[in-house]
Design an enzyme around this catalytic site. Sequence first.
Site, PDB file in Angstrom:
ATOM      1  N   TYR A  47       0.848  -1.185   0.000  1.00 19.07           N
ATOM      2  CA  TYR A  47       0.000   0.000   0.000  1.00 19.07           C
ATOM      3  C   TYR A  47       0.882   1.234   0.000  1.00 19.07           C
ATOM      4  O   TYR A  47       1.801   1.353   0.817  1.00 19.07           O
ATOM      5  CB  TYR A  47      -0.905   0.003   1.235  1.00 19.07           C
ATOM      6  CG  TYR A  47      -1.783   1.226   1.358  1.00 19.07           C
ATOM      7  CD1 TYR A  47      -2.853   1.432   0.490  1.00 19.07           C
ATOM      8  CD2 TYR A  47      -1.554   2.173   2.346  1.00 19.07           C
ATOM      9  CE1 TYR A  47      -3.662   2.545   0.595  1.00 19.07           C
ATOM     10  CE2 TYR A  47      -2.359   3.305   2.462  1.00 19.07           C
ATOM     11  CZ  TYR A  47      -3.410   3.482   1.587  1.00 19.07           C
ATOM     12  OH  TYR A  47      -4.201   4.601   1.695  1.00 19.07           O
ATOM     13  N   ASP A  65       9.498   2.401  -0.710  1.00 20.18           N
ATOM     14  CA  ASP A  65       8.532   3.084   0.161  1.00 20.18           C
ATOM     15  C   ASP A  65       8.801   2.671   1.601  1.00 20.18           C
ATOM     16  O   ASP A  65       8.453   1.576   2.032  1.00 20.18           O
ATOM     17  CB  ASP A  65       7.109   2.706  -0.258  1.00 20.18           C
ATOM     18  CG  ASP A  65       6.050   3.389   0.600  1.00 20.18           C
ATOM     19  OD1 ASP A  65       6.419   4.075   1.578  1.00 20.18           O
ATOM     20  OD2 ASP A  65       4.861   3.227   0.301  1.00 20.18           O
ATOM     21  N   LYS A 103       5.775   8.986   8.946  1.00 17.92           N
ATOM     22  CA  LYS A 103       5.622   8.477  10.303  1.00 17.92           C
ATOM     23  C   LYS A 103       6.655   9.051  11.281  1.00 17.92           C
ATOM     24  O   LYS A 103       6.468  10.121  11.836  1.00 17.92           O
ATOM     25  CB  LYS A 103       5.695   6.945  10.314  1.00 17.92           C
ATOM     26  CG  LYS A 103       4.780   6.245   9.324  1.00 17.92           C
ATOM     27  CD  LYS A 103       3.324   6.328   9.683  1.00 17.92           C
ATOM     28  CE  LYS A 103       2.485   5.492   8.749  1.00 17.92           C
ATOM     29  NZ  LYS A 103       1.048   5.655   8.964  1.00 17.92           N
TER      30      LYS A 103
END
Length: 420
Positions: free
Chosen positions: A138, A231, A259
């Site tokens: 994702y 990613d 994050k």
Amino acid sequence: MGIFQEAQQYIVGGVNSPVRAFKSVGGEPPFIERGEGAYIWDIEGNKYLDYIQSWGPLIFGHCDKDTQEAIIKAVKKGVSFGAPTKVEVELAKEVLELFPHLDLIRFVNSGTEATMSAIRLARGYTSKDDIIKFVGCYHGHSDSLLVSAGSGAATFGVPSSPGVPADFTKHTLLAEYNNIESVKAAFEKGDVGCVIIEPIAGNMSLVPAKKEFLEELRELCNHYGAVLILDEVMSGFRASLRGSFDIYGVEADIVTFGKVIGGGMPVGAFAGRKEIMEKLSPVGPVYQAGTLSGNPVAMSAGLAVIKKLKENPEIYKELEKKAKALMEGFEKTSKENGIDFTYNVVGSMFGFFFNPKKPENFADVDSSDTQRYAKFHNKMLNKGFYFAPSAYETGFICTPMSDSDIQNTIKAYEEIAKEI
């Protein structure tokens, strides 16, 4: 009327991100009032040991003093200027210092924005429209990445969400995680400008890539002249200080971050080789912009966290030790109760599966017993342990978690194992 029912009257589905609605595990989500260290409390006063940690960024737990002080100090000077600030330069230097193959960085406001911008940049650099992504990885909810597989192991993607035109996804080719032959087939099907992958996939629970797979992926990108995007929005500064780079040593052309580099504030970033990054505006022709990009509050929080991590790199061993202890305890209890169970641990990240086989790709993960996970989640939540409300999400350990916290979690699982 309960707060969730009230929320549904004003907010779509009662939540601002779908997984929070608890649809895949049942029940109603607790509405959180505050957090401290490894714990959170809901508005009814219930206390939970938090294994989500805001989906990863809170490596030092809730209300970390150093992060809080940095945020408060920044807020007192102003929350946003839409202009350059010194702190964004300082954070850029701290991040790039760790990666010898990355020269320049651009800060944005979310992981979705980082991956979307990185792909546009890669396409602009290569002048090729097609991209390869992997089933189960994702990379945010931008149009070209919301795709599902058609027939065959590697094929052109079809939209997985209404509202995404087929024309937007026809340039997205899908391959199978940890299967290099499917990647080769995808390269042969299109004119590929970039490959994007989570080197440590955190959105099908936790499935790390095989080292040789990533190395071959790097070679294929070199051969075809495609940009390799790793990613690491989730795994960056979580799996290790340098994310997957410390584990695999594979050099990406572009790395996306998020994050942890925001310390809990909204943030994202993408960094890459000079000749690629200088295709980005205002130096080059590929456009990307954002009023809140590099805002001083998020940058200050991130700077405090990254400096603290660089000063205390030994915490990763401690966090991994705790994650392994948790998973080994769960494995032992599962075995004693005849429950199929496997797991992965990478640094402070963990993922487990009610599955007799350790998954290597999304199809393997999808064969896990998600109904059993839903029962597990509900019963553990009732005992005060807050796990991800989806069998497809990763769990996180934070530094304030004690050995007794881990043992108490294992004990709670022992108490519910027969019931699930």
